[in-house]
Write a protein that holds these residues in place. Structure first.
Motif, PDB file in Angstrom:
ATOM      1  N   PRO A 266       8.316 -76.039 -12.316  1.00  0.00           N
ATOM      2  CA  PRO A 266       8.381 -77.468 -12.013  1.00  0.00           C
ATOM      3  C   PRO A 266       9.445 -78.138 -12.883  1.00  0.00           C
ATOM      4  O   PRO A 266       9.545 -77.861 -14.078  1.00  0.00           O
ATOM      5  N   GLY A 267      10.273 -78.969 -12.263  1.00  0.00           N
ATOM      6  CA  GLY A 267      11.374 -79.621 -12.967  1.00  0.00           C
ATOM      7  C   GLY A 267      12.719 -78.963 -12.730  1.00  0.00           C
ATOM      8  O   GLY A 267      13.757 -79.567 -12.982  1.00  0.00           O
ATOM      9  N   ASP A 268      12.728 -77.723 -12.258  1.00  0.00           N
ATOM     10  CA  ASP A 268      13.994 -77.053 -11.945  1.00  0.00           C
ATOM     11  C   ASP A 268      14.686 -77.765 -10.787  1.00  0.00           C
ATOM     12  O   ASP A 268      14.032 -78.286  -9.884  1.00  0.00           O
ATOM     13  N   GLN A 269      16.007 -77.779 -10.831  1.00  0.00           N
ATOM     14  CA  GLN A 269      16.820 -78.296  -9.732  1.00  0.00           C
ATOM     15  C   GLN A 269      17.376 -77.108  -8.975  1.00  0.00           C
ATOM     16  O   GLN A 269      17.767 -76.109  -9.586  1.00  0.00           O
ATOM     17  N   LEU A 270      17.436 -77.207  -7.653  1.00  0.00           N
ATOM     18  CA  LEU A 270      18.016 -76.153  -6.825  1.00  0.00           C
ATOM     19  C   LEU A 270      19.277 -76.674  -6.158  1.00  0.00           C
ATOM     20  O   LEU A 270      19.285 -77.780  -5.640  1.00  0.00           O
ATOM     21  N   VAL A 271      20.319 -75.858  -6.166  1.00  0.00           N
ATOM     22  CA  VAL A 271      21.501 -76.131  -5.357  1.00  0.00           C
ATOM     23  C   VAL A 271      21.225 -75.452  -4.027  1.00  0.00           C
ATOM     24  O   VAL A 271      20.992 -74.242  -3.983  1.00  0.00           O
ATOM     25  N   VAL A 272      21.201 -76.245  -2.946  1.00  0.00           N
ATOM     26  CA  VAL A 272      20.840 -75.713  -1.636  1.00  0.00           C
ATOM     27  C   VAL A 272      21.975 -75.911  -0.642  1.00  0.00           C
ATOM     28  O   VAL A 272      22.786 -76.827  -0.789  1.00  0.00           O
ATOM     29  N   GLN A 273      22.003 -75.045   0.362  1.00  0.00           N
ATOM     30  CA  GLN A 273      22.963 -75.171   1.455  1.00  0.00           C
ATOM     31  C   GLN A 273      22.189 -75.389   2.741  1.00  0.00           C
ATOM     32  O   GLN A 273      21.318 -74.594   3.110  1.00  0.00           O
TER      33      GLN A 273
END
Length: 160
Positions: A49-56
């Protein structure tokens, strides 16, 4: 506890559960990528929890990939799961945390049109203030990691 995602970007969502969303401008390459923030523990230990994801957005999904999808029963809610395998009607998805069952074991296969994005990288936020250059460098080297597909997961789940 339901999972939640918050997203900022090309598609604005009213409420989301496992992760938080895309951040980018409308048009060109930036439109295809965004950010999602993880709110719940369903993907522990891979994501916290709190992680950021770079998504496509609109990326091809393969078994083992981490994806952002709309919850099949509550489509205003975005969740983060691992795409385990293709089945009739869509994707079978699971969380990496065996103690959280808010996944295909509960709601079945997820149609392709509900899969919103594929995760490429995880950015872990700093814990507290980085007071020294060494601490800041240590955080920077460990904060950004690719979200690797777990190819063995689909084989393990099919064998059960």
């Amino acid at each position: 506890m339901p999972e939640r995602v918050h997203e900022r970007g090309p598609e604005r969502e009213p409420e989301q559960e496992d992760a938080a969303g895309p951040g980018g401008e409308r048009g060109g390459l930036l439109r295809a990528f965004g950010l999602a923030e993880v709110y719940n523990p369903s993907m522990v230990p891979t994501l916290q929890p709190g992680d950021q994801l770079v998504v496509q957005y609109g990326a091809v999904v393969r078994p083992g990939d981490v994806v952002v999808l709309r919850h099949p029963f509550r489509q205003d809610l975005l969740i983060v799961k691992r795409a385990v395998e293709r089945r009739d009607g869509g994707w079978w998805v699971r969380g990496d945390n065996p103690y959280v069952e808010n996944d295909s074991r509960e709601f079945g296969t997820v149609p392709d049109e509900l899969v919103v994005a594929r995760a490429w990288a995880r950015v872990r936020p700093p814990r507290g203030i980085q007071r020294s250059p060494r601490a800041a460098l240590s955080w920077a080297l460990s904060a950004v990691r690719p979200v690797r597909p777990d190819r063995s997961l689909s084989r393990r789940l099919r064998a059960r």
